[in-house]
Design an enzyme around this catalytic site. Structure first.
Site, PDB file in Angstrom:
ATOM      1  N   GLY A   1      46.261  30.859 -27.303  1.00  0.00           N
ATOM      2  CA  GLY A   1      45.023  30.090 -27.431  1.00  0.00           C
ATOM      3  C   GLY A   1      44.481  30.024 -29.403  1.00  0.00           C
ATOM      4  N   SER A   2      45.543  30.506 -30.598  1.00  0.00           N
ATOM      5  CA  SER A   2      45.247  30.441 -31.306  1.00  0.00           C
ATOM      6  C   SER A   2      44.445  29.149 -31.790  1.00  0.00           C
ATOM      7  CB  SER A   2      46.041  30.869 -32.591  1.00  0.00           C
ATOM      8  OG  SER A   2      47.374  30.050 -32.550  1.00  0.00           O
TER       9      SER A   2
ATOM     10  N   ASP B   1      41.253  26.304 -22.378  1.00  0.00           N
ATOM     11  CA  ASP B   1      41.227  27.126 -24.021  1.00  0.00           C
ATOM     12  C   ASP B   1      39.916  27.312 -24.499  1.00  0.00           C
ATOM     13  OD1 ASP B   1      42.449  24.492 -24.473  1.00  0.00           O
ATOM     14  OD2 ASP B   1      43.859  25.770 -25.371  1.00  0.00           O
TER      15      ASP B   1
ATOM     16  N   GLY C   1      51.143  32.559 -26.758  1.00  0.00           N
ATOM     17  CA  GLY C   1      50.638  31.386 -25.946  1.00  0.00           C
ATOM     18  C   GLY C   1      48.950  31.978 -26.027  1.00  0.00           C
TER      19      GLY C   1
HETATM   20  O1  PMV Z   1      50.072  27.634 -22.932  1.00  0.00           O
HETATM   21  P1  PMV Z   1      48.776  27.206 -22.550  1.00  0.00           P
HETATM   22  O2  PMV Z   1      48.225  28.760 -22.100  1.00  0.00           O
HETATM   23  O3  PMV Z   1      47.852  26.638 -23.496  1.00  0.00           O
HETATM   24  O4  PMV Z   1      48.604  27.136 -21.561  1.00  0.00           O
HETATM   25  C1  PMV Z   1      48.393  25.548 -20.616  1.00  0.00           C
HETATM   26  C2  PMV Z   1      48.517  25.486 -19.522  1.00  0.00           C
HETATM   27  C3  PMV Z   1      48.666  24.040 -19.241  1.00  0.00           C
HETATM   28  O5  PMV Z   1      47.244  23.770 -17.540  1.00  0.00           O
HETATM   29  C4  PMV Z   1      49.429  23.227 -18.908  1.00  0.00           C
HETATM   30  C5  PMV Z   1      47.746  22.876 -20.946  1.00  0.00           C
HETATM   31  C6  PMV Z   1      46.089  22.306 -20.071  1.00  0.00           C
HETATM   32  O6  PMV Z   1      45.727  22.610 -21.733  1.00  0.00           O
HETATM   33  O7  PMV Z   1      45.388  22.744 -19.084  1.00  0.00           O
END
Ligand code: PMV
Length: 324
Positions: free
Chosen positions: A111-112, A156, A109
Site C-alpha cells: 500500500g505505498s 488501505d 502490495g
Molecule cells: O492488492 P491490494 O493489497 O491493494 O488489495 C486489494 C484489495 C481489493 O479489495 C481487491 C481492492 C480494494 O481496494 O479493496
C-alpha cells in the site's frame, strides 16, 4: 505555522474480505510497520518540485498553474494529485518541495500509494494550518486515489490513517478500530508483482457475467468477515485459521488465486498453520498464514522451500503521524 514538516503513514495487509469490499461488504485490514515518509517544505516561487528516490524521480518540477492540466509522471501521480486536490479544496497555493522516502519496496502490495497520499495531504494540512480530522482526511485521500486509480475500496487509506486493525466497509461507510492482541502471522511473497486494478476488473467481469453466483460468494465473504471480527476480538486463533481457509476457497472461486499462491498456502497449512490465504488482490503478491508461535519457524521454512520469500513485518502499526 511551520514551513516544513515530515509526516509518515504505514502500509497495510488485508486480513479478510478483499474484493467483496469493493461491492460494499466489510473487510478487516491491519497496518504494518513499513512506513512511507513525506517531507513537505513551503518555498517561494511558483514551482512544485518532487524527489522520490525509491522510484528514481529526481528534481521533477512543474508550475502550480500546470496542476490538473498536465499528465503527471506515473511514479509520483498520487503525490501530485494529492497536492492538486488539496490546493483546489482549500483554495490555497504555494511553491513546494516534496520528498518521499519509503521504508518498503513498492513491489510488495503493502500500500505505498495509499500511505504516500495520506502523508502528503496530512503534511499539507499541517503546513497550511488547516484542521483536517481523520474522516475528512480519508474523504480527500479517497477522492484522490479514485481519480488516479479508478477503482478501490479505500481500505488501505483507513489503515494508513487510523493504524491498528480495522473493520472497514467499502468506501468508508464504516471504519471501526478493533481491539486485538498480537497476531502471530507469517507473510510470504510469491515474487510476482500483481496489478490490483487488473484483478478488480477481472472480478467485475465475472460479476457482470454471473451476477447471482458472484453475489452469493460476496455474501459468504461478508458472513465470514463478521465472524472473523468476533474471533479476532476473542483472540480465537483456531477459528481465525478456519475462516482464513474458508476465505481462500471463496477467493479461489473468484479466480484471483494463482498456482504460486496455492503452493505457499498449501505448504503453510501442511506444516501446521491454523489457516492461510492470499492477502490483497491476488494474482501473485503476498499470502498470510496464522500459526502458533511454536510453529512459526517451521511454517516460514516451508514457505521458503516452496519458493516464497518470508517478509518480516509487524502488525497493528501506528497510523499517520508527524515525525520530529
Ligand atoms: O492488492 P491490494 O493489497 O491493494 O488489495 C486489494 C484489495 C481489493 O479489495 C481487491 C481492492 C480494494 O481496494 O479493496
Amino acid at each position: 505555522m511551520k514551513n516544513k514538516i515530515t509526516v509518515s503513514a504505514p502500509g497495510k495487509l488485508m486480513l479478510f474480505g478483499e474484493h467483496a469490499v469493493i461491492y460494499g461488504k466489510p473487510c478487516i485490514v491491519t497496518a504494518v510497520d513499513q512506513r512511507i515518509r513525506v517531507r513537505v517544505e513551503k518555498i517561494g516561487g511558483s514551482s512544485i518540485t518532487v524527489n522520490a528516490p525509491e522510484v528514481k524521480v529526481k528534481d521533477y518540477s512543474l508550475k502550480i498553474s500546470d496542476l490538473g492540466k498536465i499528465e503527471y509522471p506515473k511514479e509520483i501521480k498520487f503525490v501530485l494529485k494529492a497536492v492538486e486536490n488539496f490546493f483546489k479544496k482549500y483554495q490555497v497555493k504555494s511553491g513546494l518541495n516534496l520528498e518521499t522516502k519509503s521504508g518498503f519496496s513498492s513491489l510488495f502490495g503493502f500500500g505505498s500509494s495509499s500511505a504516500v497520499t495520506v502523508s502528503t495531504i496530512k503534511a499539507l494540512s499541517e503546513i497550511f494550518d488547516i484542521e483536517v480530522g481523520n474522516k475528512l482526511l480519508f474523504d480527500i485521500c479517497y477522492k484522490t486515489v479514485l481519480e488516479v486509480q479508478g477503482v478501490g475500496s479505500g481500505f488501505d487509506l483507513a489503515a494508513a490513517i487510523w493504524g491498528g486493525t480495522i473493520y472497514f466497509v467499502g468506501g468508508g461507510k464504516k471504519i471501526l478500530p478493533l481491539k486485538t492482541k498480537e497476531l502471530p502471522l507469517v507473510v510470504g511473497y510469491t515474487g510476482i508483482k500483481a496489478d490490483t486494478a487488473t484483478l478488480v476488473r477481472k472480478v467485475a467481469g465475472l460479476h457482470k457475467n454471473n451476477k447471482k453466483k458472484v453475489d452469493e460468494i460476496f455474501d459468504s465473504i461478508e458472513k465470514l468477515v463478521r465472524a472473523a471480527k468476533i474471533a479476532l476480538e476473542n483472540t480465537d486463533y483456531p477459528k481465525l485459521g478456519e475462516l482464513m481457509d474458508e476465505n481462500q476457497k471463496l477467493l479461489y472461486k473468484l479466480s484471483v488465486s494463482t498456482p504460486e499462491l496455492d503452493n505457499l498456502i498449501g505448504s503453510a497449512r501442511q506444516t501446521g498453520a491454523f489457516g492461510a490465504k492470499l492477502s490483497g488482490a491476488g494474482g501473485g503478491d503476498c499470502m498470510i498464514a496464522l500459526a502458533d508461535k511454536s510453529k512459526t519457524a517451521k511454517v516460514k521454512k516451508a514457505i521458503e522451500k516452496s519458493g516464497g520469500v518470508v517478509l518480516d513485518v509487524k502488525f497493528n502499526a501506528e497510523g499517520v503521524r508527524i515525525e520530529k
